[in-house]
Design an enzyme around this catalytic site. Structure first.
Site, short mmCIF file in Angstrom:
data_model
loop_
_atom_site.label_atom_id
_atom_site.label_comp_id
_atom_site.label_asym_id
_atom_site.label_seq_id
_atom_site.Cartn_x
_atom_site.Cartn_y
_atom_site.Cartn_z
N LYS A 51 -7.09 -4.79 -3.12
CA LYS A 51 -7.84 -5.33 -1.98
C LYS A 51 -8.79 -4.27 -1.44
O LYS A 51 -8.58 -3.08 -1.66
CB LYS A 51 -6.89 -5.81 -0.89
CG LYS A 51 -5.98 -4.71 -0.35
CD LYS A 51 -4.93 -5.28 0.57
CE LYS A 51 -4.05 -4.20 1.17
NZ LYS A 51 -4.74 -3.19 1.99
N ASP A 68 0.80 -1.24 0.00
CA ASP A 68 0.00 0.00 0.00
C ASP A 68 0.83 1.29 0.00
O ASP A 68 0.51 2.24 0.74
CB ASP A 68 -0.94 0.03 1.22
CG ASP A 68 -2.02 -1.05 1.17
OD1 ASP A 68 -2.02 -1.86 0.23
OD2 ASP A 68 -2.85 -1.09 2.09
N CYS A 126 -1.96 -2.85 7.75
CA CYS A 126 -1.94 -3.72 6.57
C CYS A 126 -0.69 -4.60 6.52
O CYS A 126 -0.76 -5.75 6.10
CB CYS A 126 -2.12 -2.90 5.30
SG CYS A 126 -3.79 -2.18 5.21
#
Ligand SMILES: [Zn+2]
Length: 212
Positions: free
Chosen positions: A110, A12, A155
């Site tokens: 995601k 990310d 994450c």
């Protein structure tokens, strides 16, 4: 030494998680040069990209009267509410412009189901809906998973825990991560990693050749 069975998952590294973004991780942009240098050592690199539809369940704006960083009871458990972020195909969802990993072979998007969040690269937050990444790694014969990116205590953490649960050897390159750190989440992450047998490394370990 790193080899054909090792994979780096870059989590990310997107505009919205960097300073100036909608859900900025403090000093999140500092990971970019570290991740670029680290990735150059790997033959196998996977990128993840948070990728939400408008009105996503994880957005505080989807819940009248709720504010960011409050927690709600979602059908699958507790869910922290966030500012709107990483909306599909917006500039905030794009990778940081200085991220430079041309050999990355896979991008895992995601969080695209409206009613489930997904911190992990492997499973959505119900911890049963798979993204398909376990199958990809197994089919490619990748057995050691290294992680870096944003954020260490969300994450990256969830991805590392799921990878370990699936039987991979897991290493988190901690100086190539940055944290959000709400309600003790960094300390909880370190404790969880120690209990699960997840190893924290530094990019300096790779420079010294002691890479796992
Ligand atoms: Zn998100």
């Amino acid at each position: 030494m790193l080899g054909d069975n090792d994979v780096l998952i870059v989590v990310d590294v997107q505009n919205d998680f960097c300073p100036g973004g909608a859900l900025a991780v403090p000093r999140g942009d500092e990971v970019v040069p570290l991740v670029n240098r680290l990735a150059a050592r790997f033959r196998n690199v996977v990128l993840t990209q948070d990728w939400h539809p408008r009105g996503h369940l994880s957005f505080a704006s989807s819940h009248p009267g709720k504010r960011p960083y409050e927690t709600i009871a979602a059908p699958y458990g507790a869910q922290v509410l966030w500012p709107d972020h990483c909306v599909q195909a917006t500039p905030g969802a794009a990778f940081h412009p200085a991220l430079d990993i041309p050999q990355a072979a896979l991008v895992v998007r995601k969080g695209f189901h409206r009613d489930i969040d997904s911190y992990s690269a492997f499973y959505e937050n119900d911890r049963t809906t798979p993204t398909g990444l376990v199958g990809y790694l197994r089919e490619r014969g990748l057995s050691r998973v290294f992680l870096a990116g944003l954020a260490f205590d969300f994450c990256v953490r969830y991805s590392a825990e799921d990878a370990r649960r699936e039987g991979f050897a897991v290493f988190v390159v901690e100086d190539a991560c940055r944290s959000i750190d709400i309600e003790g989440s960094v300390a909880a992450t370190r404790a969880s990693f120690a209990a699960a047998g997840i190893t924290c490394l530094s990019t300096r370990d790779f420079a010294a050749g002691a890479d796992g």
